[in-house]
Each structure stands twice: as C-alpha cells, then as structure tokens.
Motif scaffolding. Structure first.
Motif, PDB file in Angstrom:
ATOM      1  N   LEU A   3       0.828  -1.204   0.000  1.00  0.00           N
ATOM      2  CA  LEU A   3       0.000   0.000   0.000  1.00  0.00           C
ATOM      3  C   LEU A   3       0.867   1.260   0.000  1.00  0.00           C
ATOM      4  CD1 LEU A   3      -2.818   1.228   0.120  1.00  0.00           C
ATOM      5  CD2 LEU A   3      -2.662   1.107   2.610  1.00  0.00           C
ATOM      6  N   ILE A   4       1.931   1.239   0.776  1.00  0.00           N
ATOM      7  CA  ILE A   4       2.847   2.389   0.819  1.00  0.00           C
ATOM      8  C   ILE A   4       3.479   2.614  -0.548  1.00  0.00           C
ATOM      9  CG2 ILE A   4       4.995   3.255   1.805  1.00  0.00           C
ATOM     10  CD1 ILE A   4       4.224   1.753   4.384  1.00  0.00           C
ATOM     11  N   SER A   5       3.910   1.543  -1.195  1.00  0.00           N
ATOM     12  CA  SER A   5       4.581   1.697  -2.490  1.00  0.00           C
ATOM     13  C   SER A   5       3.628   2.193  -3.573  1.00  0.00           C
ATOM     14  CB  SER A   5       5.237   0.380  -2.917  1.00  0.00           C
ATOM     15  OG  SER A   5       4.259  -0.592  -3.215  1.00  0.00           O
ATOM     16  N   ILE A   6       2.376   1.729  -3.533  1.00  0.00           N
ATOM     17  CA  ILE A   6       1.442   2.201  -4.560  1.00  0.00           C
ATOM     18  C   ILE A   6       1.056   3.661  -4.314  1.00  0.00           C
ATOM     19  CG2 ILE A   6      -0.775   1.492  -3.564  1.00  0.00           C
ATOM     20  CD1 ILE A   6      -1.421   0.421  -6.420  1.00  0.00           C
ATOM     21  N   LEU A   7       0.906   4.062  -3.055  1.00  0.00           N
ATOM     22  CA  LEU A   7       0.632   5.473  -2.759  1.00  0.00           C
ATOM     23  C   LEU A   7       1.828   6.335  -3.146  1.00  0.00           C
ATOM     24  CD1 LEU A   7      -1.205   5.213   0.668  1.00  0.00           C
ATOM     25  CD2 LEU A   7      -2.190   5.744  -1.564  1.00  0.00           C
ATOM     26  N   TRP A   8       3.042   5.826  -2.880  1.00  0.00           N
ATOM     27  CA  TRP A   8       4.268   6.531  -3.264  1.00  0.00           C
ATOM     28  C   TRP A   8       4.291   6.690  -4.786  1.00  0.00           C
ATOM     29  CZ3 TRP A   8       8.080   7.240   0.718  1.00  0.00           C
ATOM     30  CH2 TRP A   8       9.251   7.875   0.301  1.00  0.00           C
ATOM     31  N   GLY A   9       3.910   5.649  -5.507  1.00  0.00           N
ATOM     32  CA  GLY A   9       3.877   5.706  -6.963  1.00  0.00           C
ATOM     33  C   GLY A   9       2.848   6.689  -7.489  1.00  0.00           C
ATOM     34  N   ILE A  40      12.073   0.567  -4.524  1.00  0.00           N
ATOM     35  CA  ILE A  40      12.758  -0.248  -3.516  1.00  0.00           C
ATOM     36  C   ILE A  40      11.755  -0.724  -2.467  1.00  0.00           C
ATOM     37  CG2 ILE A  40      14.448  -0.162  -1.642  1.00  0.00           C
ATOM     38  CD1 ILE A  40      16.101   1.714  -3.479  1.00  0.00           C
ATOM     39  N   LEU A  41      10.870   0.169  -2.032  1.00  0.00           N
ATOM     40  CA  LEU A  41       9.830  -0.226  -1.076  1.00  0.00           C
ATOM     41  C   LEU A  41       8.939  -1.323  -1.662  1.00  0.00           C
ATOM     42  CD1 LEU A  41       8.726   3.216   0.384  1.00  0.00           C
ATOM     43  CD2 LEU A  41       9.962   1.407   1.570  1.00  0.00           C
ATOM     44  N   ALA A  42       8.606  -1.201  -2.935  1.00  0.00           N
ATOM     45  CA  ALA A  42       7.776  -2.214  -3.587  1.00  0.00           C
ATOM     46  C   ALA A  42       8.513  -3.547  -3.679  1.00  0.00           C
ATOM     47  CB  ALA A  42       7.364  -1.740  -4.973  1.00  0.00           C
ATOM     48  N   THR A  49       6.072 -10.452   1.379  1.00  0.00           N
ATOM     49  CA  THR A  49       4.646 -10.754   1.356  1.00  0.00           C
ATOM     50  C   THR A  49       4.421 -12.136   0.747  1.00  0.00           C
ATOM     51  OG1 THR A  49       4.237  -8.406   1.040  1.00  0.00           O
ATOM     52  CG2 THR A  49       2.396  -9.864   0.651  1.00  0.00           C
ATOM     53  N   SER A  50       3.383 -12.814   1.206  1.00  0.00           N
ATOM     54  CA  SER A  50       3.059 -14.125   0.642  1.00  0.00           C
ATOM     55  C   SER A  50       2.610 -13.976  -0.813  1.00  0.00           C
ATOM     56  CB  SER A  50       1.960 -14.794   1.468  1.00  0.00           C
ATOM     57  OG  SER A  50       0.777 -14.041   1.426  1.00  0.00           O
ATOM     58  N   ALA A  51       2.681 -15.065  -1.533  1.00  0.00           N
ATOM     59  CA  ALA A  51       2.453 -15.033  -2.984  1.00  0.00           C
ATOM     60  C   ALA A  51       1.057 -14.530  -3.358  1.00  0.00           C
ATOM     61  CB  ALA A  51       2.672 -16.420  -3.570  1.00  0.00           C
ATOM     62  N   GLY A  52       0.069 -14.774  -2.557  1.00  0.00           N
ATOM     63  CA  GLY A  52      -1.289 -14.363  -2.892  1.00  0.00           C
ATOM     64  C   GLY A  52      -1.593 -12.904  -2.626  1.00  0.00           C
ATOM     65  N   LYS A  53      -0.715 -12.209  -1.911  1.00  0.00           N
ATOM     66  CA  LYS A  53      -0.993 -10.827  -1.511  1.00  0.00           C
ATOM     67  C   LYS A  53       0.033  -9.837  -2.057  1.00  0.00           C
ATOM     68  CE  LYS A  53      -3.265 -12.244   2.709  1.00  0.00           C
ATOM     69  NZ  LYS A  53      -3.371 -12.059   4.146  1.00  0.00           N
ATOM     70  N   ARG A  54       0.631 -10.149  -3.160  1.00  0.00           N
ATOM     71  CA  ARG A  54       1.670  -9.284  -3.724  1.00  0.00           C
ATOM     72  C   ARG A  54       1.155  -8.298  -4.756  1.00  0.00           C
ATOM     73  NH1 ARG A  54       6.203 -13.919  -4.737  1.00  0.00           N
ATOM     74  NH2 ARG A  54       6.695 -14.236  -2.543  1.00  0.00           N
ATOM     75  N   GLY A  55      -0.123  -8.248  -4.985  1.00  0.00           N
ATOM     76  CA  GLY A  55      -0.688  -7.427  -6.061  1.00  0.00           C
ATOM     77  C   GLY A  55      -0.386  -5.945  -5.917  1.00  0.00           C
ATOM     78  N   ARG A  56      -0.580  -5.393  -4.728  1.00  0.00           N
ATOM     79  CA  ARG A  56      -0.321  -3.963  -4.526  1.00  0.00           C
ATOM     80  C   ARG A  56       1.153  -3.646  -4.684  1.00  0.00           C
ATOM     81  NH1 ARG A  56      -3.545  -2.975   0.942  1.00  0.00           N
ATOM     82  NH2 ARG A  56      -5.552  -3.728   0.247  1.00  0.00           N
TER      83      ARG A  56
END
Length: 82
Positions: A3-9, A40-42, A49-56
């Motif tokens: 969430l932080i990386s997508i908001l940063w983006g 880098i944060l992303a 993160t587990s494989a199922g929750k890496r979308g963000r």
C-alpha cells in the motif's frame, strides 16, 4: 509495504505529470530518486509478502518504474535542464 509503495507511486506519477510542463523538467532530477525509493519499497514488499498478496506491491513497482522511465526520457529530451 504494498500500500505504501502504490501510494508513493501515485504521488510520483502526479509529480511526473507536473514535470512534463515545459521549463519545469529540471524537477525530474528530484523525481527519479523519489520514484526509485518507491520501487525499492515495492521490491521489499514483494519479498516479504506471501504469494497471494503481492498485487499492490507489484502495482507499486510497475508504477514507480514507469515514472522512472518517463522522467529519464524527459530529461534526455530536454538535455537535462528544460
């Protein structure tokens, strides 16, 4: 982290749109490191993160990489100043 990386983006993308205005392109020198920190944060988010929750985190990585590529292209187009 995702969430932080997508908001940063999103912030970086908004900044990039402003930096596309003529005579404001020099702000890309600050934008590229800003977006690199977001990438880098992303990447950290993808790693922990587990494989199922890496979308963000993946979306944040792609968004920040697009910003880096466009800002670099813009700097090249303006000769690094304009």
């Amino acid at each position: 982290m995702g969430l932080i990386s997508i908001l940063w983006g999103i912030v970086a993308m908004g900044w990039m749109v402003l930096a596309l205005i003529p005579l404001v392109g020099i702000t890309n020198w600050l934008l590229i490191p800003f977006a690199a920190i977001g990438a880098i944060l992303a990447a950290i988010g993808i790693a922990v993160t587990s494989a199922g929750k890496r979308g963000r985190a993946k979306a944040g990585l792609i968004l920040n990489c697009v910003v880096i590529v466009v800002a670099t292209w813009r700097l090249g187009l303006g000769g690094g100043l304009i």
